[in-house]
Design a protein around this motif. Structure first.
Motif, PDB file in Angstrom:
ATOM      1  N   SER A  74      23.048 -61.799  54.308  1.00  0.00           N
ATOM      2  CA  SER A  74      22.181 -62.790  53.661  1.00  0.00           C
ATOM      3  C   SER A  74      20.689 -62.457  53.750  1.00  0.00           C
ATOM      4  O   SER A  74      19.879 -63.094  53.081  1.00  0.00           O
ATOM      5  CB  SER A  74      22.430 -64.172  54.265  1.00  0.00           C
ATOM      6  OG  SER A  74      22.135 -64.146  55.657  1.00  0.00           O
ATOM      7  N   ASP A  75      20.300 -61.473  54.572  1.00  0.00           N
ATOM      8  CA  ASP A  75      18.885 -61.106  54.670  1.00  0.00           C
ATOM      9  C   ASP A  75      18.401 -60.464  53.369  1.00  0.00           C
ATOM     10  O   ASP A  75      19.191 -59.995  52.551  1.00  0.00           O
ATOM     11  CB  ASP A  75      18.658 -60.133  55.833  1.00  0.00           C
ATOM     12  CG  ASP A  75      18.550 -60.845  57.174  1.00  0.00           C
ATOM     13  OD1 ASP A  75      18.801 -62.070  57.233  1.00  0.00           O
ATOM     14  OD2 ASP A  75      18.248 -60.163  58.171  1.00  0.00           O
ATOM     15  N   SER A  76      17.094 -60.419  53.219  1.00  0.00           N
ATOM     16  CA  SER A  76      16.480 -59.803  52.038  1.00  0.00           C
ATOM     17  C   SER A  76      16.225 -58.320  52.325  1.00  0.00           C
ATOM     18  O   SER A  76      15.651 -57.969  53.358  1.00  0.00           O
ATOM     19  CB  SER A  76      15.159 -60.516  51.743  1.00  0.00           C
ATOM     20  OG  SER A  76      14.532 -59.915  50.655  1.00  0.00           O
ATOM     21  N   TYR A  77      16.677 -57.462  51.386  1.00  0.00           N
ATOM     22  CA  TYR A  77      16.509 -56.020  51.538  1.00  0.00           C
ATOM     23  C   TYR A  77      15.976 -55.424  50.235  1.00  0.00           C
ATOM     24  O   TYR A  77      16.443 -55.794  49.148  1.00  0.00           O
ATOM     25  CB  TYR A  77      17.855 -55.349  51.872  1.00  0.00           C
ATOM     26  CG  TYR A  77      18.513 -55.858  53.135  1.00  0.00           C
ATOM     27  CD1 TYR A  77      18.070 -55.449  54.391  1.00  0.00           C
ATOM     28  CD2 TYR A  77      19.591 -56.744  53.071  1.00  0.00           C
ATOM     29  CE1 TYR A  77      18.681 -55.908  55.546  1.00  0.00           C
ATOM     30  CE2 TYR A  77      20.202 -57.204  54.220  1.00  0.00           C
ATOM     31  CZ  TYR A  77      19.745 -56.785  55.458  1.00  0.00           C
ATOM     32  OH  TYR A  77      20.352 -57.234  56.603  1.00  0.00           O
ATOM     33  N   LEU A  78      15.053 -54.495  50.327  1.00  0.00           N
ATOM     34  CA  LEU A  78      14.494 -53.844  49.142  1.00  0.00           C
ATOM     35  C   LEU A  78      15.561 -53.109  48.338  1.00  0.00           C
ATOM     36  O   LEU A  78      15.519 -53.098  47.109  1.00  0.00           O
ATOM     37  CB  LEU A  78      13.383 -52.874  49.551  1.00  0.00           C
ATOM     38  CG  LEU A  78      12.158 -53.497  50.238  1.00  0.00           C
ATOM     39  CD1 LEU A  78      11.205 -52.409  50.684  1.00  0.00           C
ATOM     40  CD2 LEU A  78      11.487 -54.505  49.343  1.00  0.00           C
ATOM     41  N   HIS A  79      16.510 -52.515  49.014  1.00  0.00           N
ATOM     42  CA  HIS A  79      17.584 -51.767  48.347  1.00  0.00           C
ATOM     43  C   HIS A  79      18.389 -52.659  47.395  1.00  0.00           C
ATOM     44  O   HIS A  79      18.973 -52.178  46.423  1.00  0.00           O
ATOM     45  CB  HIS A  79      18.507 -51.149  49.402  1.00  0.00           C
ATOM     46  CG  HIS A  79      19.645 -50.352  48.861  1.00  0.00           C
ATOM     47  ND1 HIS A  79      19.481 -49.124  48.256  1.00  0.00           N
ATOM     48  CD2 HIS A  79      20.978 -50.607  48.850  1.00  0.00           C
ATOM     49  CE1 HIS A  79      20.667 -48.652  47.895  1.00  0.00           C
ATOM     50  NE2 HIS A  79      21.597 -49.531  48.236  1.00  0.00           N
ATOM     51  N   ASN A  80      18.399 -53.951  47.672  1.00  0.00           N
ATOM     52  CA  ASN A  80      19.172 -54.893  46.859  1.00  0.00           C
ATOM     53  C   ASN A  80      18.438 -55.344  45.595  1.00  0.00           C
ATOM     54  O   ASN A  80      19.010 -56.072  44.787  1.00  0.00           O
ATOM     55  CB  ASN A  80      19.570 -56.111  47.688  1.00  0.00           C
ATOM     56  CG  ASN A  80      20.610 -55.771  48.727  1.00  0.00           C
ATOM     57  OD1 ASN A  80      21.248 -54.726  48.663  1.00  0.00           O
ATOM     58  ND2 ASN A  80      20.781 -56.637  49.696  1.00  0.00           N
ATOM     59  N   ILE A  93      25.471 -55.121  45.802  1.00  0.00           N
ATOM     60  CA  ILE A  93      24.368 -55.528  46.680  1.00  0.00           C
ATOM     61  C   ILE A  93      24.844 -55.187  48.097  1.00  0.00           C
ATOM     62  O   ILE A  93      25.637 -55.925  48.684  1.00  0.00           O
ATOM     63  CB  ILE A  93      24.092 -57.040  46.553  1.00  0.00           C
ATOM     64  CG1 ILE A  93      23.794 -57.442  45.120  1.00  0.00           C
ATOM     65  CG2 ILE A  93      23.012 -57.487  47.523  1.00  0.00           C
ATOM     66  CD1 ILE A  93      22.446 -56.995  44.613  1.00  0.00           C
ATOM     67  N   ASN A  94      24.368 -54.071  48.654  1.00  0.00           N
ATOM     68  CA  ASN A  94      24.991 -53.602  49.896  1.00  0.00           C
ATOM     69  C   ASN A  94      24.044 -52.933  50.895  1.00  0.00           C
ATOM     70  O   ASN A  94      24.474 -52.128  51.720  1.00  0.00           O
ATOM     71  CB  ASN A  94      26.129 -52.633  49.572  1.00  0.00           C
ATOM     72  CG  ASN A  94      25.657 -51.364  48.897  1.00  0.00           C
ATOM     73  OD1 ASN A  94      24.475 -51.201  48.583  1.00  0.00           O
ATOM     74  ND2 ASN A  94      26.580 -50.453  48.679  1.00  0.00           N
ATOM     75  N   ALA A  95      22.786 -53.285  50.868  1.00  0.00           N
ATOM     76  CA  ALA A  95      21.851 -52.695  51.835  1.00  0.00           C
ATOM     77  C   ALA A  95      22.324 -52.924  53.268  1.00  0.00           C
ATOM     78  O   ALA A  95      22.210 -52.025  54.114  1.00  0.00           O
ATOM     79  CB  ALA A  95      20.453 -53.259  51.640  1.00  0.00           C
TER      80      ALA A  95
END
Length: 145
Positions: A74-80, A93-95
């Motif tokens: 559930s965290d925010s990741y740039l890769h996503n 969506i798998n950072a």
């Protein structure tokens, strides 16, 4: 010194799952004439990993909980931010899965002694799926004499 290669194929379940691949490695070793040497086990994906540890059901659940704490989905990741990069239509969506994999390892080397894996009593070779379901392959290379 002979070198023999094999791919182990695994169809994984959704999300995080841990698979004991020791029997497949032992079967592969038994099909060879190698008595002393080593086995290299290599995970061929960026959202999978390997570890040697105890294959005990409650411990495996503890490991899953631990990994989820390290990199919560559930965290925010740039890769996503898929809209900011060129990706296939089915890109997940798998950072968090990549980050979990970095906390483990992509390969293990196990000695072979007298034709057997030199694992300790409670040790198993565990394959970690961190972004399933997927079709995965693990590369296994046996070398020795």
């Amino acid at each position: 010194m002979p070198i023999i290669n094999k791919l182990i194929e695994i169809e994984t379940e959704p999300k995080i799952n841990i698979y004991n691949i020791t029997p497949e490695i032992q079967d592969f070793l038994a099909s060879t004439s190698i008595k002393n040497g080593q086995v290299l086990v290599f995970s061929r994906h960026t959202t999978t990993a390997l570890a040697i540890n105890e294959n005990e059901v409650r411990l495996l659940e503890d490991i899953k909980v631990f990994l989820k704490k390290i990199a919560p989905e559930s965290d925010s990741y740039l890769h996503n931010d898929l809209h900011l990069r060129d990706v296939p239509e089915d890109e997940p969506i798998n950072a968090h899965s990549h980050l979990m994999a970095m906390m483990l390892t992509t390969s293990e080397i196990i000695p072979i002694v007298d034709g057997k894996l030199a694992l300790g009593t409670w040790q198993s070779v565990l394959f970690f799926e961190l972004d399933g379901p997927r079709k995965r392959t693990v590369f296994v290379q046996i070398s020795g004499e």
